[in-house]
Design a protein around this motif. Sequence first.
Motif, PDB file in Angstrom:
ATOM      1  N   UNK A  75     100.849  17.832  -3.123  1.00 14.12           N
ATOM      2  CA  UNK A  75     100.998  18.504  -1.686  1.00 14.12           C
ATOM      3  C   UNK A  75     102.162  18.256  -1.187  1.00 14.12           C
ATOM      4  N   UNK A  76     102.299  16.620  -0.787  1.00 16.34           N
ATOM      5  CA  UNK A  76     103.289  16.304   0.174  1.00 16.34           C
ATOM      6  C   UNK A  76     104.734  16.281  -0.552  1.00 16.34           C
ATOM      7  N   UNK A  77     104.753  15.925  -1.788  1.00 17.48           N
ATOM      8  CA  UNK A  77     106.031  15.867  -2.591  1.00 17.48           C
ATOM      9  C   UNK A  77     106.437  17.427  -2.777  1.00 17.48           C
ATOM     10  N   UNK A  78     105.500  18.261  -3.209  1.00 17.86           N
ATOM     11  CA  UNK A  78     106.087  19.919  -3.030  1.00 17.86           C
ATOM     12  C   UNK A  78     106.783  20.295  -1.843  1.00 17.86           C
ATOM     13  N   UNK A  79     106.202  20.057  -0.634  1.00 15.01           N
ATOM     14  CA  UNK A  79     106.708  20.292   0.413  1.00 15.01           C
ATOM     15  C   UNK A  79     108.149  19.688   0.498  1.00 15.01           C
ATOM     16  N   UNK A  80     108.346  18.415   0.501  1.00 13.37           N
ATOM     17  CA  UNK A  80     109.630  17.830   0.421  1.00 13.37           C
ATOM     18  C   UNK A  80     110.779  18.598  -0.513  1.00 13.37           C
TER      19      UNK A  80
END
Length: 409
Positions: free
Chosen positions: A374-379
Amino acid sequence: MKKFLMTAALLALGSASAQKTQVEFWTIALAPLFNDEMNRLVAQFEKENPNVELKWVDVPASAIEQKLLAAIASGRPPAAVNLASDMVVKMVDQGALEPLTLTDAQKKVYFASPLNTFTFGDKVMGVPWYWAPKVVAYNTDIFRKAGLDPNNPPRTIQTLIAAARQIKDKTGLYGFMPNINNLNMLVLFQEAGLPIFDKTGGKAVFNSPEHVKLLQSYVDLYKQGYIPEDTMRRGFTAATELYSAGKLGMLITGPQFILRVANDNKDIYNVTKVAPYPINIAGNVIHTPLMGFVVPKGVKDKALAQKLALFLTNDVNQLQFSKVTKTTFPSTVKASTDKFFKQGGNNAIDQGKLVSSTELKKAKDLTLVYPDASKLNKVFKDNIEAAMAGQKSAKQALDDIVKAWNASL
């Protein structure tokens, strides 16, 4: 006395109904086109399980994840939920799903590749349902107005982009709306044969000159006005609307969505032809997202929920669903051999089915699994949007993503 007997009978009926287990399953964007098939499944499952009262709920794609997380948090999740493979990755990352306990015989019902898409480590977190390799639906009237040959559609990504430019230059209409929003650039990298991770799988490497060049080509199209302004916000939904309104030359789509065009605008459907999705020779693969069924965390009866998921995706029901949609393909071995999938026709729906069936051997769900998704996808999403908006160079955007990913991986 008669009144007493009637009252007693009604109470008995009410009691029998009250004793039934209330079970719910959710699908994504199938109503109202496929109401009859979903209602058939409900009736059949209730017939096979007389103590169950089954309810079908259809949810828009844009709302399904939030609605599911809210239902889990409230302690009232549905028994089985239809999710796309990328959604399953996010839900697993958030601990929102129950692992399934499948026997070897149950696993063998499905093709290995689709089942592996829903397998995380040694845990099966869902069962595959339908999929369909992308095709290109194109408006033959717009092709003619742009000076393109409707009988010779683009066969490569390069010629597709050239045709899109020509359509815009000659007609003022958009030629295409590429799938580049959200995480789709990761897919385009892989279809172009470009790696996302190094050979160990522990380091992101998608900021090479080749990756930058590919991203830059779409940035240029966006800046030069060859891609609609809301591409990054609304993606495929907007593309389908534009095409159905006769304002888009080519629609890159799963063939099942051609049925939506037929439903929305018969005139546009009647001038639609279907061509294969242009293969990038280097990758020789077509990203084919899978739909599947999962069991949410906190279901009251996990065994019943799993039974429902297996029922919805069994050979008989997958084949029947394909016959209704006319353009989707089963993920089960036996159903996929049916002669139905080799039948052609003159209309766009039949063309889409036949074209897609010939591409199945190149189909693969390219959804990636990695920690902190979730965090990496937002980045990833934020930086690609910054590049498209001209706030960062393509190189800077990819460098920044890779740096953030590698700090977390």
